[in-house]
Every structure is written in structure tokens, then in C-alpha cells.
Design an enzyme around this catalytic site. Structure first.
Site, PDB file in Angstrom:
ATOM      1  N   ARG A 110     -12.646  -8.639   4.753  1.00 55.02           N
ATOM      2  CA  ARG A 110     -13.064  -7.723   5.825  1.00 55.02           C
ATOM      3  C   ARG A 110     -14.583  -7.708   6.011  1.00 55.02           C
ATOM      4  O   ARG A 110     -15.062  -7.834   7.140  1.00 55.02           O
ATOM      5  CB  ARG A 110     -12.578  -6.304   5.521  1.00 55.02           C
ATOM      6  CG  ARG A 110     -11.072  -6.245   5.361  1.00 55.02           C
ATOM      7  CD  ARG A 110     -10.547  -4.833   5.362  1.00 55.02           C
ATOM      8  NE  ARG A 110      -9.251  -4.770   4.711  1.00 55.02           N
ATOM      9  CZ  ARG A 110      -8.310  -3.869   4.973  1.00 55.02           C
ATOM     10  NH1 ARG A 110      -8.522  -2.936   5.877  1.00 55.02           N
ATOM     11  NH2 ARG A 110      -7.170  -3.876   4.326  1.00 55.02           N
TER      12      ARG A 110
ATOM     13  N   GLU B 242     -10.312  -7.738  -0.686  1.00 55.93           N
ATOM     14  CA  GLU B 242     -10.444  -6.928   0.529  1.00 55.93           C
ATOM     15  C   GLU B 242     -11.884  -6.952   1.054  1.00 55.93           C
ATOM     16  O   GLU B 242     -12.117  -7.039   2.264  1.00 55.93           O
ATOM     17  CB  GLU B 242     -10.022  -5.472   0.271  1.00 55.93           C
ATOM     18  CG  GLU B 242      -8.550  -5.295  -0.075  1.00 55.93           C
ATOM     19  CD  GLU B 242      -7.597  -5.515   1.092  1.00 55.93           C
ATOM     20  OE1 GLU B 242      -8.046  -5.707   2.229  1.00 55.93           O
ATOM     21  OE2 GLU B 242      -6.369  -5.506   0.845  1.00 55.93           O
TER      22      GLU B 242
ATOM     23  N   GLU C 160       0.733  -9.153  11.832  1.00 53.67           N
ATOM     24  CA  GLU C 160       1.274 -10.502  11.592  1.00 53.67           C
ATOM     25  C   GLU C 160       2.227 -11.018  12.669  1.00 53.67           C
ATOM     26  O   GLU C 160       2.236 -12.217  12.977  1.00 53.67           O
ATOM     27  CB  GLU C 160       1.973 -10.572  10.222  1.00 53.67           C
ATOM     28  CG  GLU C 160       1.018 -10.456   9.026  1.00 53.67           C
ATOM     29  CD  GLU C 160       0.538  -9.034   8.744  1.00 53.67           C
ATOM     30  OE1 GLU C 160       1.160  -8.081   9.279  1.00 53.67           O
ATOM     31  OE2 GLU C 160      -0.460  -8.865   8.021  1.00 53.67           O
TER      32      GLU C 160
ATOM     33  N   ASP D 139       0.956 -14.780   0.359  1.00 55.02           N
ATOM     34  CA  ASP D 139       0.696 -15.161   1.769  1.00 55.02           C
ATOM     35  C   ASP D 139      -0.556 -15.976   2.106  1.00 55.02           C
ATOM     36  O   ASP D 139      -0.485 -17.162   2.424  1.00 55.02           O
ATOM     37  CB  ASP D 139       0.781 -13.928   2.698  1.00 55.02           C
ATOM     38  CG  ASP D 139      -0.020 -12.708   2.220  1.00 55.02           C
ATOM     39  OD1 ASP D 139      -0.808 -12.850   1.266  1.00 55.02           O
ATOM     40  OD2 ASP D 139       0.155 -11.622   2.799  1.00 55.02           O
TER      41      ASP D 139
HETATM   42  C1  DMJ Z   1      -4.966  -7.663   6.459  1.00 55.56           C
HETATM   43  O1  DMJ Z   1      -5.965  -7.114   5.663  1.00 55.56           O
HETATM   44  C2  DMJ Z   1      -4.916  -9.157   6.294  1.00 55.56           C
HETATM   45  O2  DMJ Z   1      -4.199  -9.708   7.353  1.00 55.56           O
HETATM   46  C3  DMJ Z   1      -4.273  -9.574   4.994  1.00 55.56           C
HETATM   47  O3  DMJ Z   1      -4.113 -10.974   4.917  1.00 55.56           O
HETATM   48  C4  DMJ Z   1      -2.925  -8.921   4.854  1.00 55.56           C
HETATM   49  N1  DMJ Z   1      -2.936  -7.519   5.093  1.00 55.56           N
HETATM   50  C5  DMJ Z   1      -3.676  -6.961   6.202  1.00 55.56           C
HETATM   51  C6  DMJ Z   1      -2.879  -6.788   7.475  1.00 55.56           C
HETATM   52  O4  DMJ Z   1      -1.583  -6.493   7.373  1.00 55.56           O
END
Ligand code: DMJ
Length: 456
Positions: free
Chosen positions: A87, A83, A350, A216
């Protein structure tokens, strides 16, 4: 419109939660998630590039001043490596590349250095959690047999390549290339990558495979590693197209109603469920279509279009016209959440992300229409006096707000909406790739490593 939305989200964050990680828009106070430990200002760092792109100059300036004076990584706290990377490191890198302001480069490299002890494991597969003062790492207690998570250690690649590029220190790129090496040595069940890998033994944990949560962005970063190196990273390219082939064979199915979906795979058995997170894959397939082997370009675009359609249905089949966290294709339903704890919507990007890629790559007007439906739904159900909030049950006629304005709403959802309604030459795909938090990183052109300076 997305500019007005951004202003509302930002102004309220500023008013009620300035300097804290996120905003609680109903109770009008700060919200702190333990994912960032004691690091503060997640919304500011996540929003920097969106403010820049939307030309919100005053706001960008305030945000930059906050970063200069207050963004501090010398905290005794345990953070999520993934995270913080996507971010904070991603947000700072994009802010640097867009604005050229040195402070962002400096902070990104400083933070990258703090993350390095996470790689001190027998295999070099990093820990999920790291105390950035002591340098002690560990994994999530819930993860199969002490494993690290595929989507976490597989989603450092783009940022770390850029950290080496900007610092001149090869260590960052070496760490992520080693992750590749470990993965390439392992046998993959049916060519699939399980979500769990033990960093001590170097063996897979449970054989669960997902293109949604836990898996993912690993797949996303294989494709984008190739694109970001101006299509020179042949290993990333091969890993991506091989993985997509296995996903098509084993995970992608069509419902009796004709909707294509991506199921989850558990030791050979399919769970006919698709997460909101999985919907990003529509955009990914379309973005990767161009390089698809054996004349499969059209097929990959079509696959992207079908996933976009399915995810749109998951929105359209709710009362609020916002999609649930997960929807199923079993027990007589299609694209509908059946469990109470899968009916929430937390401002995730998404589906809109996939609309944006599909729009840019096909110019079919339906994607803008669908994006517009999402704008109307967000305005009607998520906008409150104090910002934007998630929803507990999108099938209800009555909003029950979760009282969190996620930082990714500003970095991703609103940015992708803005791009969906902008011209293609704003952050063109030939020159930029988006990290998984929608932070644009320049393509490192082979003839000129600093070509990004021309793209400002
Ligand atoms: C975000 O922090 C990023 O897109 C991550 O890959 C998946 N989760 C959240 C958004 O849903």
C-alpha cells in the site's frame, strides 16, 4: 460513475478522517488498523494514483501536500511488512512514476530502507512483522511453526526491484532475488508451494496450498516480475508456468453444475472452497495467456473466463449481488457461502479486477455488464452518507454495515472499475503492470531503462 464514487469516498474520508488510516463511514470518524502500526494516512497514499488517473487534480494536490508535510516513518511501532509494502511503497512508487514529483520517490526509498531489517533472518526470508524503530522482527503468532507467509514474503518483488532502479542501490533487488533462490532450492510437494515457510530453518511449515489468502499474490508476482522486466526474467516466467501447471492438476476442479473453481489443498486433501481473494486468478491466467508454453494461450484465456464466470455466479447467487468472502462447492451447494462467518463483503476488488483484465484481453461486452451490476450493488448497499461500507451478510435483504471504508476500495476497486470503462490506452498493459494493490508500475524496457518517462 466510478469518478463520482471516488469523489464520495474521498470527500468523506477528508471530512471525517483526514490524515488517519481509514474512514468509518457510519460513525464518521477515523479507523486505525494495526497493520500499519503508527504510520498514518493509508487512504491518502493508497488513493494518490487513482486521484491522478481520474484527473482529480485538486484532490491530488492536497494529498501530495499531506505526504510532504505529514507522512512520517520515524515511528516506534510494529507494522506488517507486506501491507506497508503493497500500500505505502507501492502507492508512493506509482504516484512518482505518474506525476514525476520527487517527494514520492524520496519517501518510497526512505520507507524501503526502513523495511530492510525484516530480512535479517538466517535464510533471508523476511519476518511478517517489523518494529521500524528497533528493527526487531517476528512472525504472526498464529502461523504454522513460526513460519513466514508465502503471499507476504512473495509480494515484495515488484516494489523492491523498482526501489533499486530508482535509488541506484542494489540491496533491495538482492533481497528479493534471494527469496527466489531459497524457494528454488526447496522440494515442492507435487510441484506446489505451501503457504508457510520457516525463516530460520528454511523448511516448509504445514502443507497448505492456496491461490487465495496466504498464497495468492506470490503467484501474481512471479508472472508480473517477468512482464515488468520486458519479459527478460526467465526464471520468474518458468516458476509461474510450472506453478500454474501444478495448480491445474491438483487444485482446479469443475462442479457438477459446470462451474470451474480453484480449491484449497491441505496435505493432499482438497477443501472445495474458493475465497473472494482467489477470484483475482481469473485476471492473472488471462494476463499470462500470451506467454503460455505449448500453444496453451487459448487455454489460459479460457481458464480466466471460467474463473470470471464462477466468481460472477458467487455474486449473482446472493440477495445483494455482491460476493461473499468465501463460497463452497460441497454439501449440495455451488458458489454459495454456507458458514455465517464467510458471508461478508468488505469492498474487495478481486472480482472486478478479473472483469477488467478479461475485458481488456477479450473485449467481450459481458464483462462490462457484470462490472455494471457490481456498481449498482455497491451504490445500493454499500454507499452510505459518510462514504462506502462493507456488509456483514450479503444473503440478507437488510444491510448490516461493518462501518469500514477499506483503503483498497479507493486504490483498487474504484480504479479497476474506472479502467473497465475506459479505453485500452489508459495505462496499457505493454507499459504498465499493477502491483497487488492496483498501483501501476512501469515495465522496465530492456533497451531503455527510463522508458517509463515516455509513458506519462
Ligand atoms: C488488498 O490489500 C490486496 O489486493 C491484497 O493482495 C489482498 N487483499 C486486499 C484486497 O482484498
Amino acid at each position: 460513475v466510478s469518478l463520482q464514487m471516488m469523489k464520495h469516498a474521498w470527500d468523506n474520508y477528508k471530512r471525517y478522517a483526514w490524515g488517519l488510516n481509514e474512514l468509518k463511514p457510519i460513525s464518521k470518524q477515523g479507523h486505525s488498523s494495526n497493520l500499519f502500526g503508527n504510520i498514518q494516512g493509508a487512504t491518502i497514499v493508497d488513493a494518490l494514483d487513482t486521484l491522478y488517473i481520474m484527473e482529480m487534480k485538486e484532490e491530488f494536490k492536497e494529498a501530495k501536500e499531506w505526504v510532504e508535510k505529514n507522512l512520517d516513518f520515524n515511528v516506534n511501532a510494529e507494522i506488517s511488512v507486506f501491507e506497508v509494502n503493497i500500500r505505502f511503497v507501492g502507492g508512493l512508487l506509482s504516484a512518482y512514476y505518474l506525476s514525476g514529483e520527487e517527494v514520492f520517490r524520496k519517501k518510497a526509498v526512505e520507507l524501503g530502507e526502513k523495511l530492510l531489517p525484516a530480512f535479517n533472518t538466517p535464510t533471508g526470508i523476511p519476518w511478517a512483522l517489523l518494529n521500524i524503530k528497533s528493527g526487531i522482527g517476528r512472525n504472526w503468532p498464529w502461523a504454522s511453526g513460526g513460519s513466514s507467509i508465502l503471499a507476504e514474503f512473495g509480494t515484495l518483488h515488484l516494489e523492491f526491484v523498482h526501489l533499486s532502479h530508482l535509488s541506484g542501490n542494489p540491496v533491495f533487488a538482492e533481497k528479493v532475488m534471494n527469496i527466489r533462490k531459497v524457494l528454488n532450492r526447496l522440494d515442492k510437494p507435487e510441484g506446489l508451494y505451501p503457504n508457510y515457510l520457516n525463516p530460520s530453518s528454511g523448511q516448509w511449515g504445514q502443507h497448505h496450498v492456496s491461490i487465495g489468502g496466504l498464497g495468492d499474490s506470490f503467484y501474481e508476482y512471479l508472472l508480473k516480475a517477468w512482464l515488468m522486466t520486458d519479459k527478460t526474467d526467465e526464471e520468474g516466467k518458468k516458476m509461474y508456468y510450472d506453478a500454474v501447471q501444478a495448480i491445474e492438476t491438483h487444485l482446479i476442479r469443475k462442479s457438477s453444475g459446470g462451474l470451474t473453481y480453484i480449491a484449497e489443498w491441505k496435505g493432499g486433501l482438497l477443501e472445495h472452497k474458493m475465497g473472494h481473494l482467489t477470484c483475482f486468478a481469473g485476471g492473472m491466467f488471462a494476463l499470462g495467456a500470451d506467454g503460455a508454453p505449448n500453444d496453451r494461450t487459448g487455454h489460459h484465456i479460457e481458464l480466466g473466463a471460467e474463473i470470471a464466470r464462477t466468481c460472477h455466479e458467487s455474486y449473482d447467487r446472493t440477495s445483494m449481488k455482491l460476493g461473499p468472502e468465501a463460497f463452497r462447492f460441497d454439501g449440495g451447494v455451488e458458489a454459495i457461502a454456507t458458514r455465517q462467518n464467510e458471508k461478508y463483503y468488505i469492498l474487495r476488488p478481486e472480482v472486478i479486477e478479473t472483469y477488467m483484465y478479461m475485458w481488456r484481453l477479450t473485449h467481450d461486452p459481458k464483462y462490462r455488464q457484470w462490472g455494471w451490476e457490481a456498481v449498482e450493488a455497491l451504490e445500493k448497499h454499500c454507499r452510505v452518507d459518510g462514504g462506502y461500507s462493507g456488509i456483514r451478510d450479503v444473503y440478507n435483504n437488510h444491510e448490516s454495515h461493518d462501518d469500514v471504508q477499506q483503503s483498497f476500495f479507493l486504490s483498487e476497486t474504484l480504479k479497476y472499475l474506472y479502467l473497465l470503462f475506459s479505453e485500452d490506452d489508459l495505462l496499457p498493459f505493454e507499459h504498465w503492470v499493477f502491483n497487488t494493490e492496483a498501483h501501476p508500475l512501469p515495465v522496465l524496457h530492456k533497451d531503455n531503462g527510463n522508458k517509463e518517462d515516455d509513458q506519462k
